[in-house]
Scaffold this active site. Structure first.
Site, PDB file in Angstrom:
ATOM      1  N   ASP A  67       0.912  -1.508   0.034  1.00 26.71           N
ATOM      2  CA  ASP A  67      -0.063  -0.016   0.331  1.00 26.71           C
ATOM      3  C   ASP A  67       0.871   1.625  -0.205  1.00 26.71           C
ATOM      4  O   ASP A  67       2.002   1.115   0.102  1.00 26.71           O
ATOM      5  CB  ASP A  67      -1.449   0.136   1.324  1.00 26.71           C
ATOM      6  CG  ASP A  67      -0.220  -0.228   2.605  1.00 26.71           C
ATOM      7  OD1 ASP A  67       0.961  -0.735   2.043  1.00 26.71           O
ATOM      8  OD2 ASP A  67      -1.007  -0.875   3.572  1.00 26.71           O
ATOM      9  N   ASN A 135      -7.340  -2.350  14.556  1.00 26.87           N
ATOM     10  CA  ASN A 135      -8.846  -2.477  14.292  1.00 26.87           C
ATOM     11  C   ASN A 135      -8.736  -3.415  13.408  1.00 26.87           C
ATOM     12  O   ASN A 135      -9.860  -4.160  13.055  1.00 26.87           O
ATOM     13  CB  ASN A 135      -9.771  -1.034  13.871  1.00 26.87           C
ATOM     14  CG  ASN A 135      -8.769  -0.702  12.171  1.00 26.87           C
ATOM     15  OD1 ASN A 135      -7.712  -2.112  11.714  1.00 26.87           O
ATOM     16  ND2 ASN A 135      -9.053   0.048  11.864  1.00 26.87           N
ATOM     17  N   HIS A 137      -6.924  -4.171  10.401  1.00 29.81           N
ATOM     18  CA  HIS A 137      -6.560  -4.102   8.949  1.00 29.81           C
ATOM     19  C   HIS A 137      -5.650  -4.693   8.402  1.00 29.81           C
ATOM     20  O   HIS A 137      -4.931  -5.303   9.245  1.00 29.81           O
ATOM     21  CB  HIS A 137      -7.341  -2.532   8.906  1.00 29.81           C
ATOM     22  CG  HIS A 137      -5.999  -2.088   9.102  1.00 29.81           C
ATOM     23  ND1 HIS A 137      -5.994  -1.035   9.416  1.00 29.81           N
ATOM     24  CD2 HIS A 137      -4.446  -2.213   8.694  1.00 29.81           C
ATOM     25  CE1 HIS A 137      -5.393   0.030   9.935  1.00 29.81           C
ATOM     26  NE2 HIS A 137      -4.093  -1.392   8.968  1.00 29.81           N
ATOM     27  N   GLU A 142      -9.644  -1.681   5.292  1.00 27.89           N
ATOM     28  CA  GLU A 142      -9.904  -1.350   6.565  1.00 27.89           C
ATOM     29  C   GLU A 142     -11.592  -1.857   7.072  1.00 27.89           C
ATOM     30  O   GLU A 142     -11.895  -2.542   5.924  1.00 27.89           O
ATOM     31  CB  GLU A 142     -10.838   0.670   6.729  1.00 27.89           C
ATOM     32  CG  GLU A 142      -9.365   1.217   6.549  1.00 27.89           C
ATOM     33  CD  GLU A 142      -8.908   1.418   8.169  1.00 27.89           C
ATOM     34  OE1 GLU A 142      -8.273   0.685   8.683  1.00 27.89           O
ATOM     35  OE2 GLU A 142      -8.007   2.285   7.929  1.00 27.89           O
TER      36      GLU A 142
HETATM   37  C1  GLP Z   1      -1.061   0.537   8.818  1.00 31.04           C
HETATM   38  C2  GLP Z   1      -0.332  -0.060   7.601  1.00 31.04           C
HETATM   39  C3  GLP Z   1      -0.614  -0.981   7.392  1.00 31.04           C
HETATM   40  C4  GLP Z   1       0.046  -1.914   8.904  1.00 31.04           C
HETATM   41  C5  GLP Z   1      -0.090  -1.292  10.671  1.00 31.04           C
HETATM   42  C6  GLP Z   1       0.473  -1.597  11.191  1.00 31.04           C
HETATM   43  O1  GLP Z   1      -1.168   0.915   8.635  1.00 31.04           O
HETATM   44  N1  GLP Z   1      -1.341   0.496   6.573  1.00 31.04           N
HETATM   45  O2  GLP Z   1      -0.177  -2.421   6.852  1.00 31.04           O
HETATM   46  O3  GLP Z   1       0.324  -3.689   9.297  1.00 31.04           O
HETATM   47  O4  GLP Z   1      -0.315  -0.042   9.795  1.00 31.04           O
HETATM   48  O5  GLP Z   1       1.413  -0.817  11.883  1.00 31.04           O
HETATM   49  P1  GLP Z   1       2.481  -1.142  12.828  1.00 31.04           P
HETATM   50  O6  GLP Z   1       3.147  -2.253  12.663  1.00 31.04           O
HETATM   51  O7  GLP Z   1       2.655   0.186  12.840  1.00 31.04           O
HETATM   52  O8  GLP Z   1       1.933  -1.503  13.698  1.00 31.04           O
END
Ligand code: GLP
Length: 257
Positions: A67, A135, A137, A142
């Site tokens: 993404d 949440n 995702h 989402e």
């Molecule tokens: C972001 C990314 C995800 C990631 C998630 C958790 O929004 N788009 O790919 O897995 O949030 O992030 P973190 O590893 O900083 O908790």
């Protein structure tokens, strides 16, 4: 059946995943890695850079990222392209032409989604790394009443915007939209390693593994894939032992349901 590997620390869990990648890279002639951003895989990339310093070459590897934020240029300090360049690509010998991240600045976002889908479909991702939002995702898929199968533009939930706000100096700068690979694109990978560390993720991990598939918890769709491993530290696994673990912040359900 999803596999769950629990480790006492995130550091150990990270070494485990790095070793899986190293093994794939030495086994396959042209390995394709699906990569994620976020704080969770940072030490994984550090470990891979260490392996590179020990002689592991990435010259034959292709990477496809999940993404990118809409509206951030590739060199913006918080763009996911920049994240990948800083944490991994600039420190290893991968040809940059073999690294794919959606272009969040594309003038026509629908066309960019089609272009990215064509890239995803032209490759078989051997090993997909995933983090998980608190949440539930994955990528930026989402929670919603329906999920998109292919690459698409998504409005980020309030919960995700708030979780990301720490990386930006003002709330107005925090992107509200992203381009993300869809659920089906993610499920096309040969193998998937979802990494989750910390108590903030415990609820999402529990729901994802619960035995029910729900668009409310996009990661639960991983149950439909034959080769998924959840790689957890002790904190991210707490709800598996204690079913009463609450959602991390009851005020922000982070869902449009
Ligand atoms: C972001 C990314 C995800 C990631 C998630 C958790 O929004 N788009 O790919 O897995 O949030 O992030 P973190 O590893 O900083 O908790």
């Amino acid at each position: 059946m999803m596999k769950v590997r629990r480790f006492s620390t995130a550091a150990l869990a990270t070494v485990y995943v790095a070793a899986q990648i190293e093994s794939l890279m030495t086994r396959e002639a042209e390995p394709v890695l699906g990569l994620a951003t976020g704080s969770t895989p940072i030490n994984l990339y550090r470990q891979l850079v260490e392996f590179h310093h020990q002689g592991l070459s990435f010259s034959h590897v292709t990477t496809i990222n999940l993404d990118e934020y809409v509206g951030l240029a590739a060199d913006h300090p918080q763009s996911y392209r920049r994240f990948m360049d800083d944490h991994l690509f600039s420190q290893i010998d991968i040809p940059l032409a073999n690294t794919f991240v959606p272009n969040g600045m594309a003038p026509n976002l629908d066309r960019e989604c089609d272009r990215y889908d064509a890239i995803v479909n032209a490759h078989t991702i051997d090993l997909q790394i995933l983090g998980i939002g608190r949440n539930g995702h994955i990528g930026f898929n989402e929670p919603d009443i329906s999920l998109k199968t292919r690459t698409h533009v998504i409005d980020l939930t309030e919960d995700t915007i708030q979780a990301n706000a720490r990386f930006f100096s003002t709330e107005a700068e925090v992107p509200t939209r992203a381009i993300t690979m869809g659920i089906q694109s993610i499920l096309q990978a040969q193998s998937i390693f979802l990494m989750a560390f910390g108590r903030d993720k415990a609820w999402a991990v529990k729901r994802a593994l619960s035995g029910e598939v729900s668009t409310e918890v996009p990661a639960s769709f991983l149950q439909m894939h034959p080769n998924v491993t959840f790689v957890l530290d002790a904190e991210a696994a707490v709800a598996l032992d204690d079913p009463r673990t609450p959602y991390p912040d009851q005020e922000n359900l982070g869902s449009r349901l």
